[in-house]
Design a protein around this motif. Structure first.
Motif, PDB file in Angstrom:
ATOM      1  N   GLU A 162       7.595 -11.415   3.416  1.00 54.45           N
ATOM      2  CA  GLU A 162       8.723 -10.576   3.046  1.00 54.45           C
ATOM      3  C   GLU A 162       9.735 -10.512   4.185  1.00 54.45           C
ATOM      4  OE1 GLU A 162       9.419  -8.562  -0.110  1.00 54.45           O
ATOM      5  OE2 GLU A 162       8.535 -10.561  -0.299  1.00 54.45           O
ATOM      6  N   PHE A 222      -8.305  -2.283  -0.237  1.00 51.42           N
ATOM      7  CA  PHE A 222      -7.585  -1.904   0.977  1.00 51.42           C
ATOM      8  C   PHE A 222      -8.524  -1.429   2.078  1.00 51.42           C
ATOM      9  CE2 PHE A 222      -3.043  -1.936  -0.054  1.00 51.42           C
ATOM     10  CZ  PHE A 222      -3.114  -2.179  -1.412  1.00 51.42           C
ATOM     11  N   GLY A 223      -8.106  -1.705   3.304  1.00 53.10           N
ATOM     12  CA  GLY A 223      -8.792  -1.144   4.450  1.00 53.10           C
ATOM     13  C   GLY A 223      -8.372   0.295   4.663  1.00 53.10           C
ATOM     14  N   PRO A 224      -8.904   0.954   5.678  1.00 44.50           N
ATOM     15  CA  PRO A 224      -8.625   2.373   5.919  1.00 44.50           C
ATOM     16  C   PRO A 224      -7.278   2.633   6.580  1.00 44.50           C
ATOM     17  CG  PRO A 224     -10.158   1.549   7.553  1.00 44.50           C
ATOM     18  CD  PRO A 224      -9.943   0.430   6.577  1.00 44.50           C
ATOM     19  N   ILE A 239       3.140 -15.320   1.111  1.00 40.99           N
ATOM     20  CA  ILE A 239       4.195 -14.327   0.956  1.00 40.99           C
ATOM     21  C   ILE A 239       4.627 -13.890   2.340  1.00 40.99           C
ATOM     22  CG2 ILE A 239       4.801 -11.997   0.189  1.00 40.99           C
ATOM     23  CD1 ILE A 239       2.892 -12.322  -2.125  1.00 40.99           C
ATOM     24  N   TYR A 275       0.222  -4.639   4.446  1.00 43.62           N
ATOM     25  CA  TYR A 275       1.194  -3.723   3.861  1.00 43.62           C
ATOM     26  C   TYR A 275       1.614  -2.714   4.917  1.00 43.62           C
ATOM     27  CZ  TYR A 275       0.003  -5.102  -0.960  1.00 43.62           C
ATOM     28  OH  TYR A 275      -0.175  -5.790  -2.133  1.00 43.62           O
ATOM     29  N   GLN A 328      -6.860  -5.486  -5.659  1.00 42.74           N
ATOM     30  CA  GLN A 328      -6.750  -5.531  -4.212  1.00 42.74           C
ATOM     31  C   GLN A 328      -7.590  -4.416  -3.607  1.00 42.74           C
ATOM     32  OE1 GLN A 328      -2.800  -6.021  -2.664  1.00 42.74           O
ATOM     33  NE2 GLN A 328      -2.253  -7.569  -4.178  1.00 42.74           N
ATOM     34  N   GLN A 365       3.054   1.278   5.127  1.00 45.88           N
ATOM     35  CA  GLN A 365       3.315   2.519   4.397  1.00 45.88           C
ATOM     36  C   GLN A 365       4.128   3.445   5.291  1.00 45.88           C
ATOM     37  OE1 GLN A 365      -0.055   5.100   3.146  1.00 45.88           O
ATOM     38  NE2 GLN A 365       0.925   5.155   1.141  1.00 45.88           N
ATOM     39  N   SER A 405       6.663   6.918   6.154  1.00 53.16           N
ATOM     40  CA  SER A 405       6.384   8.359   6.208  1.00 53.16           C
ATOM     41  C   SER A 405       6.482   9.019   4.838  1.00 53.16           C
ATOM     42  CB  SER A 405       7.338   9.040   7.181  1.00 53.16           C
ATOM     43  OG  SER A 405       8.673   8.794   6.785  1.00 53.16           O
ATOM     44  N   LYS A 406       7.178   8.379   3.907  1.00 49.27           N
ATOM     45  CA  LYS A 406       7.268   8.911   2.541  1.00 49.27           C
ATOM     46  C   LYS A 406       6.188   8.340   1.643  1.00 49.27           C
ATOM     47  CE  LYS A 406      12.185   9.926   2.677  1.00 49.27           C
ATOM     48  NZ  LYS A 406      13.502   9.759   2.034  1.00 49.27           N
ATOM     49  N   LYS A 407       5.230   7.666   2.244  1.00 49.26           N
ATOM     50  CA  LYS A 407       4.078   7.108   1.542  1.00 49.26           C
ATOM     51  C   LYS A 407       4.427   5.903   0.682  1.00 49.26           C
ATOM     52  CE  LYS A 407       1.312  10.183   3.212  1.00 49.26           C
ATOM     53  NZ  LYS A 407       0.378   9.809   4.306  1.00 49.26           N
ATOM     54  N   PHE A 408       5.626   5.319   0.902  1.00 55.02           N
ATOM     55  CA  PHE A 408       5.963   4.129   0.138  1.00 55.02           C
ATOM     56  C   PHE A 408       5.280   2.914   0.754  1.00 55.02           C
ATOM     57  CE2 PHE A 408       7.992   1.732  -2.941  1.00 55.02           C
ATOM     58  CZ  PHE A 408       8.611   0.632  -2.380  1.00 55.02           C
ATOM     59  N   LEU A 409       4.580   2.166  -0.099  1.00 50.75           N
ATOM     60  CA  LEU A 409       3.767   1.039   0.351  1.00 50.75           C
ATOM     61  C   LEU A 409       4.497  -0.269   0.022  1.00 50.75           C
ATOM     62  CD1 LEU A 409       0.884   0.906   1.555  1.00 50.75           C
ATOM     63  CD2 LEU A 409       0.040   0.616  -0.750  1.00 50.75           C
ATOM     64  N   PHE A 465      -1.709  -1.257   6.401  1.00 47.65           N
ATOM     65  CA  PHE A 465      -2.927  -1.491   5.631  1.00 47.65           C
ATOM     66  C   PHE A 465      -3.158  -2.984   5.445  1.00 47.65           C
ATOM     67  CE2 PHE A 465      -4.340   2.633   4.329  1.00 47.65           C
ATOM     68  CZ  PHE A 465      -3.210   3.425   4.281  1.00 47.65           C
ATOM     69  N   ARG A 517      -2.923   3.639  12.014  1.00 48.77           N
ATOM     70  CA  ARG A 517      -1.780   4.530  12.217  1.00 48.77           C
ATOM     71  C   ARG A 517      -1.132   4.203  13.539  1.00 48.77           C
ATOM     72  NH1 ARG A 517      -5.389   5.266   9.206  1.00 48.77           N
ATOM     73  NH2 ARG A 517      -5.256   6.483   7.300  1.00 48.77           N
TER      74      ARG A 517
END
Lengths: 113, 111
Positions: A58, A104-106, A56, A35, A102, A37, A39-43, A90, A109
């Protein structure tokens, strides 16, 4: 003990470079994901593998190439990095099909300069 | 336009107050999940709801799936500083194997 681990946690690199992010899960899950993510935290999902098979994919630039050497690992290689690739990436995994919980890993960045 | 819109986007309240976060869509979801993400970490699953009208409780958190399976809500009673985080709803649209995430709600509980 870490269920889903990613390396590195931080990655700072120059535009145009090629970099890889590694992911490993020790949960015995058969499905893994990448995944992004912003800067607006959209995943948003990028890729999903089930038993080493891509299921999958995308709308992601082909500079991004996932590789799954076995069920427990899913790596992400990025060629010719661009400024817009800066984000948190992620890795996640799930069991029993793609609708399971699901884990998730940490996160990694990535900052492209 | 995002498929799953969350409101409010930001919420800052005093410890002990109650709050509700909403997750809305015009699409039908076969199941919906709520995650909490803390700074520097990945999202952690809180709950999954699969039946229209379903209500699930997790201590002070109450999750509800809308009757038409197009929306969900998260209600927190007597909020505590430990509830602070980014709350994400996510769901599988009918016939789609991809988990779609909501726009997120950043919750801050002030001691």
């Amino acid at each position: 003990d870490t269920a889903v681990s990613q390396t590195p946690k931080y990655l700072v690199t120059q535009m145009g470079n090629d970099k890889s992010i590694k992911c490993e899960q020790n949960l015995g899950h058969d499905t893994m994901y990448w995944y992004k993510q912003d800067s607006k935290k959209f995943l948003k999902i990028m890729f999903s593998y089930n038993n080493k098979e891509l299921i999958i994919n995308e709308t992601v630039p082909n500079r991004f190439s996932p590789k799954s050497p076995d069920k427990a690992h899913l790596n992400l290689h990025i060629n010719s990095l661009e400024l817009g690739d800066s984000a948190v990436y992620f890795c996640a995994s799930s069991r029993g099909g793609r609708r399971g919980a699901q884990y998730f890993g940490p996160g990694t960045r990535l900052l492209v300069l | 336009t995002q498929l799953l819109e969350q409101s409010p986007q930001f919420l800052s309240i005093q410890e002990g107050e109650n709050l509700t976060v909403y997750c809305n869509s015009s699409s039908v979801f076969s199941s919906l999940q709520w995650y909490r993400q803390e700074p520097g970490e990945g999202p952690v699953l809180l709950v999954t709801v699969v039946t229209g009208g379903e209500v699930k409780k997790l201590k002070r958190l109450t999750f509800q799936f809308g009757d038409a399976r197009k929306d969900s809500s998260l209600h927190i009673t007597a909020a505590q500083p430990g509830d602070t985080g980014l709350y994400l709803c996510a769901g599988f649209m009918v016939g789609n194997e991809k988990l779609t995430f909501g726009t997120g709600t950043r919750l801050t509980i002030i001691p």
